[in-house]
Scaffold this active site. Sequence first.
Site, PDB file in Angstrom:
ATOM      1  N   GLU A 165      44.802  -0.557   4.479  1.00  0.00           N
ATOM      2  CA  GLU A 165      43.805  -0.149   5.476  1.00  0.00           C
ATOM      3  C   GLU A 165      42.829  -1.261   5.865  1.00  0.00           C
ATOM      4  OE1 GLU A 165      42.036   3.457   4.016  1.00  0.00           O
ATOM      5  OE2 GLU A 165      43.987   4.409   3.711  1.00  0.00           O
ATOM      6  N   ASN A 207      49.894  -1.469   4.234  1.00  0.00           N
ATOM      7  CA  ASN A 207      49.864  -0.007   4.396  1.00  0.00           C
ATOM      8  C   ASN A 207      48.625   0.420   5.180  1.00  0.00           C
ATOM      9  OD1 ASN A 207      50.921   2.633   3.575  1.00  0.00           O
ATOM     10  ND2 ASN A 207      49.105   2.819   2.274  1.00  0.00           N
ATOM     11  N   HIS A 243      49.289  10.573   7.957  1.00  0.00           N
ATOM     12  CA  HIS A 243      48.463  11.776   7.749  1.00  0.00           C
ATOM     13  C   HIS A 243      48.339  12.422   9.133  1.00  0.00           C
ATOM     14  CE1 HIS A 243      47.531  10.715   3.656  1.00  0.00           C
ATOM     15  NE2 HIS A 243      47.123   9.520   4.028  1.00  0.00           N
ATOM     16  N   GLU A 270      52.448   8.205   3.089  1.00  0.00           N
ATOM     17  CA  GLU A 270      51.473   9.210   2.644  1.00  0.00           C
ATOM     18  C   GLU A 270      51.563  10.464   3.504  1.00  0.00           C
ATOM     19  OE1 GLU A 270      47.521   7.577   2.198  1.00  0.00           O
ATOM     20  OE2 GLU A 270      48.284   5.673   1.419  1.00  0.00           O
ATOM     21  N   ASP A 272      51.535  13.823   5.242  1.00  0.00           N
ATOM     22  CA  ASP A 272      51.117  15.224   5.160  1.00  0.00           C
ATOM     23  C   ASP A 272      50.787  15.687   6.567  1.00  0.00           C
ATOM     24  OD1 ASP A 272      48.642  13.899   5.373  1.00  0.00           O
ATOM     25  OD2 ASP A 272      48.012  14.387   3.345  1.00  0.00           O
TER      26      ASP A 272
HETATM   27  O1  G3I Z   1      38.212  11.606 -11.179  1.00  0.00           O
HETATM   28  C1  G3I Z   1      36.915  11.921 -10.658  1.00  0.00           C
HETATM   29  C2  G3I Z   1      36.285  13.012 -11.472  1.00  0.00           C
HETATM   30  O2  G3I Z   1      36.086  12.553 -12.783  1.00  0.00           O
HETATM   31  C3  G3I Z   1      34.986  13.435 -10.818  1.00  0.00           C
HETATM   32  O3  G3I Z   1      34.451  14.518 -11.507  1.00  0.00           O
HETATM   33  C4  G3I Z   1      35.220  13.815  -9.365  1.00  0.00           C
HETATM   34  C5  G3I Z   1      33.920  14.141  -8.646  1.00  0.00           C
HETATM   35  O4  G3I Z   1      34.053  13.966  -7.261  1.00  0.00           O
HETATM   36  O5  G3I Z   1      35.819  12.728  -8.702  1.00  0.00           O
HETATM   37  C6  G3I Z   1      37.059  12.375  -9.242  1.00  0.00           C
HETATM   38  O6  G3I Z   1      37.566  11.291  -8.523  1.00  0.00           O
HETATM   39  C7  G3I Z   1      38.052  11.603  -7.220  1.00  0.00           C
HETATM   40  C8  G3I Z   1      39.496  11.122  -7.135  1.00  0.00           C
HETATM   41  O7  G3I Z   1      39.988  11.298  -5.831  1.00  0.00           O
HETATM   42  C9  G3I Z   1      40.415  11.866  -8.106  1.00  0.00           C
HETATM   43  O8  G3I Z   1      40.479  13.205  -7.779  1.00  0.00           O
HETATM   44  C10 G3I Z   1      37.191  10.888  -6.206  1.00  0.00           C
HETATM   45  O9  G3I Z   1      35.921  11.437  -6.185  1.00  0.00           O
HETATM   46  C11 G3I Z   1      37.837  11.017  -4.850  1.00  0.00           C
HETATM   47  O10 G3I Z   1      37.126  10.176  -3.933  1.00  0.00           O
HETATM   48  C12 G3I Z   1      39.283  10.563  -4.884  1.00  0.00           C
HETATM   49  O11 G3I Z   1      39.837  10.768  -3.611  1.00  0.00           O
HETATM   50  C13 G3I Z   1      41.009  10.027  -3.349  1.00  0.00           C
HETATM   51  C14 G3I Z   1      40.805   9.189  -2.115  1.00  0.00           C
HETATM   52  O12 G3I Z   1      42.023   8.512  -1.807  1.00  0.00           O
HETATM   53  C15 G3I Z   1      39.715   8.158  -2.298  1.00  0.00           C
HETATM   54  O13 G3I Z   1      39.499   7.454  -1.145  1.00  0.00           O
HETATM   55  C16 G3I Z   1      42.139  11.018  -3.149  1.00  0.00           C
HETATM   56  O14 G3I Z   1      42.431  11.694  -4.374  1.00  0.00           O
HETATM   57  C17 G3I Z   1      43.387  10.274  -2.667  1.00  0.00           C
HETATM   58  O15 G3I Z   1      44.351  11.205  -2.262  1.00  0.00           O
HETATM   59  C18 G3I Z   1      43.042   9.416  -1.491  1.00  0.00           C
HETATM   60  O16 G3I Z   1      44.199   8.715  -1.123  1.00  0.00           O
HETATM   61  C19 G3I Z   1      44.076   7.875   0.025  1.00  0.00           C
HETATM   62  C20 G3I Z   1      44.990   6.692  -0.162  1.00  0.00           C
HETATM   63  O17 G3I Z   1      44.689   6.049  -1.376  1.00  0.00           O
HETATM   64  C21 G3I Z   1      44.910   5.711   0.999  1.00  0.00           C
HETATM   65  N1  G3I Z   1      45.128   6.398   2.249  1.00  0.00           N
HETATM   66  C22 G3I Z   1      44.320   7.572   2.486  1.00  0.00           C
HETATM   67  C23 G3I Z   1      44.477   8.567   1.337  1.00  0.00           C
HETATM   68  C24 G3I Z   1      43.724   9.835   1.615  1.00  0.00           C
HETATM   69  O18 G3I Z   1      42.349   9.611   1.677  1.00  0.00           O
END
Ligand code: G3I
Length: 469
Positions: A165, A207, A243, A270, A272
């Site tokens: 990105e 990506n 997405h 990715e 969806d």
């Molecule tokens: O693990 C912590 C947890 O301990 C805490 O309590 C909780 C509170 O918010 O957060 C948890 O971490 C989260 C993590 O996902 C795991 O669930 C983060 O806050 C959250 O920001 C994170 O989001 C991820 C996101 O990327 C971050 O930008 C998504 O799961 C993930 O699907 C998403 O994936 C991205 C790709 O990497 C790049 N392309 C876009 C895609 C969708 O946004």
Amino acid sequence: MTRPSTPSRSHRLRRLVLLMAGVLAGGAGLVVTGSADAGTTLGAAAAEKGRYYGAAVAAGRLGDSTYAGVLNREFNSVTAENEMKWDATEPSQGRFTYTNGDRILNHARANGKSVRGHALLWHAQQPPWAQSLSGTALRNAAINHVTQVATYYRGKIHSWDVVNEAFADGNSGGRRDSNLQRTGNDWIEAAFRAARAADPAAKLCYNDYNTDGINAKSTGIYNMVRDFKARGVPIDCVGLQSHLGTTIDSTYQANIQRFADLGVDVQITELDVQQGGNQANIFATVTRACLAVPRCTGITVWGVRDCDSWRTGANPLLFDCAGNKKAAYTAVLDALNAGGTTTPPGSTTPPPGSTTPPPGSTTPPPGSTTPPPAGGCTASVSMNAWTGGFVATVRVSAATAISGWTVTVALPAGTAVTGSWSTRAGGTTGTVAFGNVDYNGRIAAGGSTEFGFQGTGTPPAGTPGCSAA
Ligand code: G3I
């Protein structure tokens, strides 16, 4: 919206009946749109087309038996959703932690699935210490991160998202502003060079999202890839995240094709799709577009069940929260099993349903029941070796259709296998038998498949033995 799972036997039987009916209807120019060999899972059906079908996986969900059951049954590739990102792998500078990344990697490898690495450098999900750096200190830290992580996982990753990105949304077609971008425009190529040096066998991808058609952003990336190819910067693939909302760009396939024409693979990384519109049709359209372009080598959906998705409330995946197959699942499986695919470069597997045998094929006439001759496969090895270790990629080829294979490799004394993918290894030292896994045992006449293993010590020499079932 959802429907219960279709029994695989009746699914295959229905296809066989349709095929037979078509043959009885007879006539030259019959277009076969299905196959008696239809895959009954996403991974198997994609493998029959020389491609993978993967899912993003969260380490914390692997203990959920419904989740793991669907994952293990359906997908033959895995991407770590968060666990291989910079904040997860280098929480403080120079201290690397791979516990959760390894959980996903080991689960995948134990189940014969390949692994996409995601993502070495990204403006988001940086650890706080990196966010506070700039200039040379940040550049050095970033390149060290790429080197350390790609070296740790050397030989175990099918493809790395080296940079994620880095382009701006909107009409500029230029780079996104970020701390990494402010270290100099060459940060992306520096990252790719470091990744290649660390893991020569991994495919290296750029990506991004909002690149799901021909638009200013995807054109900016296209120009960068063209420039990289012209200057010899190592890049092997482009990831189109996909997405998607309730529509799909009419230039979706043409966009894949133009990247492929630059000489890189394309991966849908990715995927969806918002539920409530044309979800099943859009999933099918993406599948068909990938199958239509030889260099589109695989599709990954961003999660397993709707409730595992980062898009809360969008229900954008192929399985409902109870793990049931949705209409979108059936649409994808049918699209994978339909005719009209193209074969990725390096793979000679003809599409099931193809009526044109590949050159040199010894395809038996339709209706032939001649069993394949004993030992009806051959194996060839491409080796990446360095002092003290190696990664071997083995291609298994079949002159006539086979339904399973075993490749035997004689290892020199002192050499040991430390890992493998898309195979089950029968040992680690001496003469090791590598057997097929469930999705790559069946090879059509004239077709081939690949598996790999890595080891320590001197690489094996000579041609491995191959026996077919
Ligand atoms: O693990 C912590 C947890 O301990 C805490 O309590 C909780 C509170 O918010 O957060 C948890 O971490 C989260 C993590 O996902 C795991 O669930 C983060 O806050 C959250 O920001 C994170 O989001 C991820 C996101 O990327 C971050 O930008 C998504 O799961 C993930 O699907 C998403 O994936 C991205 C790709 O990497 C790049 N392309 C876009 C895609 C969708 O946004």
